[in-house]
Design an enzyme around this catalytic site. Structure first.
Site, mmCIF file in Angstrom:
data_model
loop_
_atom_site.group_PDB
_atom_site.id
_atom_site.type_symbol
_atom_site.label_atom_id
_atom_site.label_comp_id
_atom_site.label_asym_id
_atom_site.label_seq_id
_atom_site.Cartn_x
_atom_site.Cartn_y
_atom_site.Cartn_z
ATOM 1 N N SER A 241 0.873 -1.176 0.000
ATOM 2 C CA SER A 241 0.000 0.000 0.000
ATOM 3 C C SER A 241 0.900 1.213 0.000
ATOM 4 C CB SER A 241 -0.884 0.023 1.257
ATOM 5 O OG SER A 241 -1.529 1.274 1.391
ATOM 6 N N TYR B 13 -2.274 0.827 10.845
ATOM 7 C CA TYR B 13 -2.289 0.268 9.492
ATOM 8 C C TYR B 13 -0.984 0.593 8.764
ATOM 9 C CZ TYR B 13 -3.773 -0.662 4.701
ATOM 10 O OH TYR B 13 -3.864 -1.154 3.411
#
Length: 255
Positions: A133, A146
């Site tokens: 990501s 995250y």
């Protein structure tokens, strides 16, 4: 399926994983789908004429058991896609500790356990794709847990790229920005009209993954703008970037 290339895709019941499996099947690959939801796996596998196994990638023993069964059927694996992932919204000071631990177990360690378990089947010329990501290169307070899990996953991906290169196994690191999925409803969360313009679909990521494998691209940010610019900005101007994202932290709803 004689002569078909075999791909193992984790987190393949919905979202990006499902889209990758469908794109690979469209290109002639035989897919083995792994995820936790049997009903969804059975549906997708039936539609693409693939195989499926229920697997929680955070459970190392279960990953080893599933990999052993898959490798009995397919001694040679041409592609491993480490895609399984979960959100972890909230700052380090207010998010539940269990959410932090879960993100690390699935987003980071899940890929480690899968690579170790399927490594015996990865031959010269095989590929590993790690769905990381942009959060692996850019961090801001409202999604600290995250981002930390994705930073760890990025380090893992770059490390094994060097580790597996002498064996002739290519490792591809894919860094998507905001993607609209069941687990990540980005358009509902983002307040910024500017950032909502750059939300992409799972199919966009799937096409990027397949293209990276076919063309030997080792690290790809999708879309390139504005996410690659943000990654470079945090690396070369950390103080300025931190001030900017602190002011804009409210643009992403955490409720």
């Amino acid at each position: 399926m004689a002569g078909q290339r075999v791909a193992v895709v984790t987190g393949a019941s919905t979202g990006i994983g499902e889209a990758i499996a469908r794109e690979l099947a469209r290109k002639g690959w035989h897919c083995v789908l792994l995820a936790r939801r049997a009903d969804q796996l059975e549906r997708v596998a039936g539609e693409i004429v693939g195989e499926w196994e229920v697997c929680d990638v955070s459970d190392r023993a279960q990953v080893d058991e599933v990999a052993a069964r898959v490798l009995e059927r397919h001694a040679s694996i041409d592609l491993l896609v480490n895609n399984a992932g979960v959100p972890a919204r909230g700052s380090f000071l207010d998010v539940d500790p269990e959410i932090i631990e879960r993100a690390i177990r699935i987003n980071y360690l899940g890929g480690v356990w899968c690579l170790r378990a399927f490594a015996p089947g990865l031959h010269k010329g095989a590929h590993v794709v790690n769905l990381v990501s942009v959060a692996g290169t850019v961090a801001f307070a409202p999604a600290g847990a995250y981002a930390a899990s994705k930073h760890a996953q990025l380090a893992f991906s770059r490390s094994v790229a060097a580790l597996l290169r002498p064996r002739g196994v290519q490792v591809h690191t894919i860094l998507p920005g905001f993607v609209e999925t069941e687990g990540f409803p980005q358009r509902a969360k983002l307040r910024s009209p500017f950032m909502r313009r750059f939300v992409i679909e799972p199919e966009d990521v799937a096409r990027t993954v397949v293209k990276a494998v076919e063309r030997g691209k080792l690290e790809v940010t999708v879309p390139w703008f504005p996410y690659r610019v943000s990654s470079v900005a945090q690396a070369v101007m950390p103080r300025l970037f931190s001030q900017l994202v602190t002011r804009r932290a409210g643009e992403h709803r955490d409720e």
